[in-house]
Design a protein around this motif. Sequence first.
Motif, PDB file in Angstrom:
ATOM      1  N   UNK A 161      43.258  49.584  52.928  1.00  0.00           N
ATOM      2  CA  UNK A 161      43.316  48.673  51.784  1.00  0.00           C
ATOM      3  C   UNK A 161      42.103  48.933  50.921  1.00  0.00           C
ATOM      4  N   UNK A 162      40.883  49.269  51.603  1.00  0.00           N
ATOM      5  CA  UNK A 162      39.794  49.317  50.632  1.00  0.00           C
ATOM      6  C   UNK A 162      40.070  50.768  49.890  1.00  0.00           C
ATOM      7  N   UNK A 163      40.407  51.710  50.454  1.00  0.00           N
ATOM      8  CA  UNK A 163      40.564  52.962  49.684  1.00  0.00           C
ATOM      9  C   UNK A 163      41.740  52.662  48.734  1.00  0.00           C
ATOM     10  N   UNK A 164      42.907  51.921  48.971  1.00  0.00           N
ATOM     11  CA  UNK A 164      43.956  51.847  47.894  1.00  0.00           C
ATOM     12  C   UNK A 164      43.097  51.071  46.737  1.00  0.00           C
ATOM     13  N   UNK A 165      42.351  50.119  47.049  1.00  0.00           N
ATOM     14  CA  UNK A 165      41.686  49.548  45.668  1.00  0.00           C
ATOM     15  C   UNK A 165      40.505  50.277  45.192  1.00  0.00           C
TER      16      UNK A 165
ATOM     17  N   UNK B 239      35.445  42.443  51.520  1.00  0.00           N
ATOM     18  CA  UNK B 239      36.455  41.629  51.344  1.00  0.00           C
ATOM     19  C   UNK B 239      37.561  42.084  52.289  1.00  0.00           C
ATOM     20  N   UNK B 240      37.805  43.331  52.149  1.00  0.00           N
ATOM     21  CA  UNK B 240      39.144  43.786  53.135  1.00  0.00           C
ATOM     22  C   UNK B 240      38.911  43.366  54.486  1.00  0.00           C
ATOM     23  N   UNK B 241      37.791  43.662  54.977  1.00  0.00           N
ATOM     24  CA  UNK B 241      37.559  43.212  56.485  1.00  0.00           C
ATOM     25  C   UNK B 241      37.650  41.756  56.688  1.00  0.00           C
ATOM     26  N   UNK B 242      37.296  41.229  55.779  1.00  0.00           N
ATOM     27  CA  UNK B 242      37.447  39.494  55.836  1.00  0.00           C
ATOM     28  C   UNK B 242      38.931  39.382  55.941  1.00  0.00           C
ATOM     29  N   UNK B 243      39.690  39.773  55.087  1.00  0.00           N
ATOM     30  CA  UNK B 243      41.296  39.506  54.975  1.00  0.00           C
ATOM     31  C   UNK B 243      41.952  40.038  55.975  1.00  0.00           C
ATOM     32  N   UNK B 244      41.585  40.989  56.838  1.00  0.00           N
ATOM     33  CA  UNK B 244      42.094  41.718  57.868  1.00  0.00           C
ATOM     34  C   UNK B 244      42.243  40.735  59.168  1.00  0.00           C
TER      35      UNK B 244
ATOM     36  N   UNK C 144      24.194  43.648  53.786  1.00  0.00           N
ATOM     37  CA  UNK C 144      24.002  42.204  52.952  1.00  0.00           C
ATOM     38  C   UNK C 144      25.293  41.518  52.908  1.00  0.00           C
ATOM     39  N   UNK C 145      26.306  42.137  52.294  1.00  0.00           N
ATOM     40  CA  UNK C 145      27.580  41.342  52.417  1.00  0.00           C
ATOM     41  C   UNK C 145      28.146  41.154  53.667  1.00  0.00           C
ATOM     42  N   UNK C 146      28.214  42.270  54.558  1.00  0.00           N
ATOM     43  CA  UNK C 146      28.601  42.016  55.957  1.00  0.00           C
ATOM     44  C   UNK C 146      28.123  41.148  56.713  1.00  0.00           C
TER      45      UNK C 146
ATOM     46  N   UNK D   4      27.926  50.045  44.935  1.00  0.00           N
ATOM     47  CA  UNK D   4      27.823  49.002  45.371  1.00  0.00           C
ATOM     48  C   UNK D   4      28.984  48.120  45.393  1.00  0.00           C
ATOM     49  N   UNK D   5      29.918  48.433  44.735  1.00  0.00           N
ATOM     50  CA  UNK D   5      31.326  47.650  44.531  1.00  0.00           C
ATOM     51  C   UNK D   5      32.041  48.202  45.868  1.00  0.00           C
ATOM     52  N   UNK D   6      31.841  49.459  46.280  1.00  0.00           N
ATOM     53  CA  UNK D   6      32.679  49.893  47.444  1.00  0.00           C
ATOM     54  C   UNK D   6      32.268  48.949  48.665  1.00  0.00           C
TER      55      UNK D   6
END
Length: 375
Positions: free
Chosen positions: A328-332, A313-318, A20-22, A305-307
């Motif tokens: 970055x995803x794993x770090x968060x 978000x991180x894919x959008x920022x990359x 959904x989000x992607x 779901x938060x994952x």
Amino acid sequence: MTSQRILIIGGGFSGMSAAIQLRKQGHAVDLVELDAGWRNYGAGISLGGATLRAFRQLGILDVFLAQGHAADGVRLCLPHGPQVAELPTPRLAGADVPGGGAILRPVLARILADATRASGADIRLGCTFTHFTQDDQGVDVEFTDGQRRRYDLVIGADGLYSKVREALLPQAPKPVYSGQAVWRAVLPRLPEIETATMWMGPQVKPGVNPVSKTEMYLFVTEPRPTNDHVDPASFVDRLRGLLEGFGAPALQAIRAQIDAQSQIVFRPLEGLLVPRPWSLGRIVLIGDTVHATTPHLASGACIGIEDALVLAEELELSTDDVPAALAAFEGRRWERCRMVVENSSRLGEIEIAGGDKEEHARIMRSSLMALAEQI
């Protein structure tokens, strides 16, 4: 990030949320799910404010509020009935939305499935991967339906017994039985059950939560030293027996309702926390695939779901650097997911041993405060 071609393996809560989000971000998303019926088994599921906040971001909060139930607070009662405390549930999804709730699992699955279909994702049911190979530029995936496709990113969201995890990280730990099991059942809602309510027995812990205007679900945790098979023909008698020693009038009224039509589900509780990394190259694991938790903090679905939201978000920022986005995803996500899995496990250990109730309360409070923080 420019539009990517993304494969999601697994159509559970985290996989659907990722789709959904992607899709909102314009990515081309394929989702494959092995179960041709896309079924979701279970009775009810309790949800905290962080989950409702995630529903708002996904765009399904209004549908959840219409089909499930939301309320403030968790009532804690003695085995014979009197309420002794109430856990506050901050309104994380907004001042107009109660701080917690519950819904029937199949209903929540249908809400997410409808939203996934509406997103425009390419959904193939009764299908999964057979093999994947990757290079610096993408991942080639072969499927059980004979197709072969190439992707910029592959997301493994196929649950506790993940085949993607097994193929990607063969040395990863396996799920571990906790020594506890949970019983769940769906029952007509009693008028006095307005929010999540629990009775604090020495080792057996029953609770109920409304899931709609007319129904509630019962959950009962019990210590079981070994993970033995339980004959479904014995479910009614066993579940009634677990509640026999509780004098609370409401709980005895609930006990009297339990019968063969109560949709009883018995599940041994298992946990899993895979050490980082959760990704390799252009393949990443999310949800129960890497952090399956027992239900003591009502946050297993939430962190999965938060994952999905954080990954998007991180894919959008990359700047088109998929491995950097995954790091970055794993770090968060690591510390929050570790906290939920390990604190839930400790709560179960205390309950099994009939241990320190002050420690139990302290872990509950600190965990709920941590879950209230932004992701």
